[in-house]
Design a protein around this motif. Structure first.
Motif, PDB file in Angstrom:
ATOM      1  N   LEU A 104       0.866  -1.173   0.000  1.00 47.74           N
ATOM      2  CA  LEU A 104       0.000   0.000   0.000  1.00 47.74           C
ATOM      3  C   LEU A 104       0.903   1.224   0.000  1.00 47.74           C
ATOM      4  O   LEU A 104       1.777   1.341   0.855  1.00 47.74           O
ATOM      5  CB  LEU A 104      -0.880  -0.004   1.257  1.00 47.74           C
ATOM      6  CG  LEU A 104      -1.692   1.242   1.546  1.00 47.74           C
ATOM      7  CD1 LEU A 104      -2.798   1.389   0.507  1.00 47.74           C
ATOM      8  CD2 LEU A 104      -2.286   1.170   2.938  1.00 47.74           C
ATOM      9  N   VAL A 105       0.695   2.105  -0.957  1.00 47.15           N
ATOM     10  CA  VAL A 105       1.448   3.362  -1.008  1.00 47.15           C
ATOM     11  C   VAL A 105       0.483   4.468  -0.606  1.00 47.15           C
ATOM     12  O   VAL A 105      -0.608   4.583  -1.162  1.00 47.15           O
ATOM     13  CB  VAL A 105       2.025   3.628  -2.417  1.00 47.15           C
ATOM     14  CG1 VAL A 105       2.696   4.991  -2.481  1.00 47.15           C
ATOM     15  CG2 VAL A 105       2.996   2.533  -2.810  1.00 47.15           C
ATOM     16  N   THR A 106       0.881   5.256   0.374  1.00 44.99           N
ATOM     17  CA  THR A 106       0.033   6.349   0.833  1.00 44.99           C
ATOM     18  C   THR A 106       0.460   7.652   0.173  1.00 44.99           C
ATOM     19  O   THR A 106       1.614   7.823  -0.190  1.00 44.99           O
ATOM     20  CB  THR A 106       0.108   6.493   2.364  1.00 44.99           C
ATOM     21  OG1 THR A 106       1.450   6.758   2.736  1.00 44.99           O
ATOM     22  CG2 THR A 106      -0.380   5.240   3.060  1.00 44.99           C
ATOM     23  N   LEU A 107      -0.496   8.548   0.040  1.00 41.92           N
ATOM     24  CA  LEU A 107      -0.237   9.855  -0.552  1.00 41.92           C
ATOM     25  C   LEU A 107      -0.578  10.950   0.449  1.00 41.92           C
ATOM     26  O   LEU A 107      -1.483  10.799   1.262  1.00 41.92           O
ATOM     27  CB  LEU A 107      -1.092  10.063  -1.804  1.00 41.92           C
ATOM     28  CG  LEU A 107      -0.928   9.068  -2.939  1.00 41.92           C
ATOM     29  CD1 LEU A 107      -1.918   9.375  -4.056  1.00 41.92           C
ATOM     30  CD2 LEU A 107       0.491   9.074  -3.465  1.00 41.92           C
ATOM     31  N   ALA A 108       0.131  12.035   0.369  1.00 41.89           N
ATOM     32  CA  ALA A 108      -0.174  13.244   1.132  1.00 41.89           C
ATOM     33  C   ALA A 108      -0.034  14.406   0.164  1.00 41.89           C
ATOM     34  O   ALA A 108       1.001  14.566  -0.474  1.00 41.89           O
ATOM     35  CB  ALA A 108       0.774  13.413   2.313  1.00 41.89           C
ATOM     36  N   ASP A 109      -1.088  15.157   0.029  1.00 40.49           N
ATOM     37  CA  ASP A 109      -1.097  16.283  -0.908  1.00 40.49           C
ATOM     38  C   ASP A 109      -0.743  15.824  -2.322  1.00 40.49           C
ATOM     39  O   ASP A 109      -0.051  16.516  -3.062  1.00 40.49           O
ATOM     40  CB  ASP A 109      -0.138  17.379  -0.434  1.00 40.49           C
ATOM     41  CG  ASP A 109      -0.473  17.870   0.967  1.00 40.49           C
ATOM     42  OD1 ASP A 109      -1.676  17.965   1.296  1.00 40.49           O
ATOM     43  OD2 ASP A 109       0.460  18.152   1.729  1.00 40.49           O
ATOM     44  N   GLY A 110      -1.187  14.609  -2.683  1.00 37.60           N
ATOM     45  CA  GLY A 110      -0.978  14.087  -4.030  1.00 37.60           C
ATOM     46  C   GLY A 110       0.405  13.510  -4.289  1.00 37.60           C
ATOM     47  O   GLY A 110       0.703  13.083  -5.398  1.00 37.60           O
ATOM     48  N   GLU A 111       1.248  13.482  -3.291  1.00 40.96           N
ATOM     49  CA  GLU A 111       2.620  12.985  -3.436  1.00 40.96           C
ATOM     50  C   GLU A 111       2.806  11.726  -2.594  1.00 40.96           C
ATOM     51  O   GLU A 111       2.215  11.608  -1.518  1.00 40.96           O
ATOM     52  CB  GLU A 111       3.631  14.049  -2.992  1.00 40.96           C
ATOM     53  CG  GLU A 111       3.618  15.315  -3.809  1.00 40.96           C
ATOM     54  CD  GLU A 111       4.103  15.096  -5.237  1.00 40.96           C
ATOM     55  OE1 GLU A 111       5.022  14.286  -5.442  1.00 40.96           O
ATOM     56  OE2 GLU A 111       3.534  15.739  -6.136  1.00 40.96           O
ATOM     57  N   PRO A 112       3.652  10.791  -3.030  1.00 39.82           N
ATOM     58  CA  PRO A 112       3.924   9.609  -2.206  1.00 39.82           C
ATOM     59  C   PRO A 112       4.443  10.022  -0.823  1.00 39.82           C
ATOM     60  O   PRO A 112       5.313  10.878  -0.714  1.00 39.82           O
ATOM     61  CB  PRO A 112       5.003   8.860  -2.990  1.00 39.82           C
ATOM     62  CG  PRO A 112       4.823   9.321  -4.405  1.00 39.82           C
ATOM     63  CD  PRO A 112       4.371  10.757  -4.297  1.00 39.82           C
TER      64      PRO A 112
END
Length: 69
Positions: free
Chosen positions: A2-10
């Motif tokens: 699972l890759v999480t994003l914050a503000d559209g960035e990894p």
């Protein structure tokens, strides 16, 4: 994985492996600039929910989990 994003960035990654009747968290990483934003807690929660939905055993025994709560 699972890759999480914050503000559209990894922002982080969670790698789990299914072993017999349980899902084991192998690696959880959160990028330093976005730490302390509950990204790790969200990823662990998602992994737990996925395991429970699949009928797998959920054991919470690793003391480092407290860093992500």
């Amino acid at each position: 994985m699972l890759v999480t994003l914050a503000d559209g960035e990894p922002a982080g990654a969670l790698l789990t492996m299914i072993e017999k009747d349980r899902q084991r968290v192998r690696t959880l990483n959160v990028a330093q600039p976005v730490q302390k934003r509950d990204i790790g807690a969200w990823a662990l929660g998602a992994a737990i929910a996925e395991a429970q939905a699949a009928g797998l055993t959920v054991l919470i025994t690793n003391p480092t989990r407290r860093f992500y709560e």
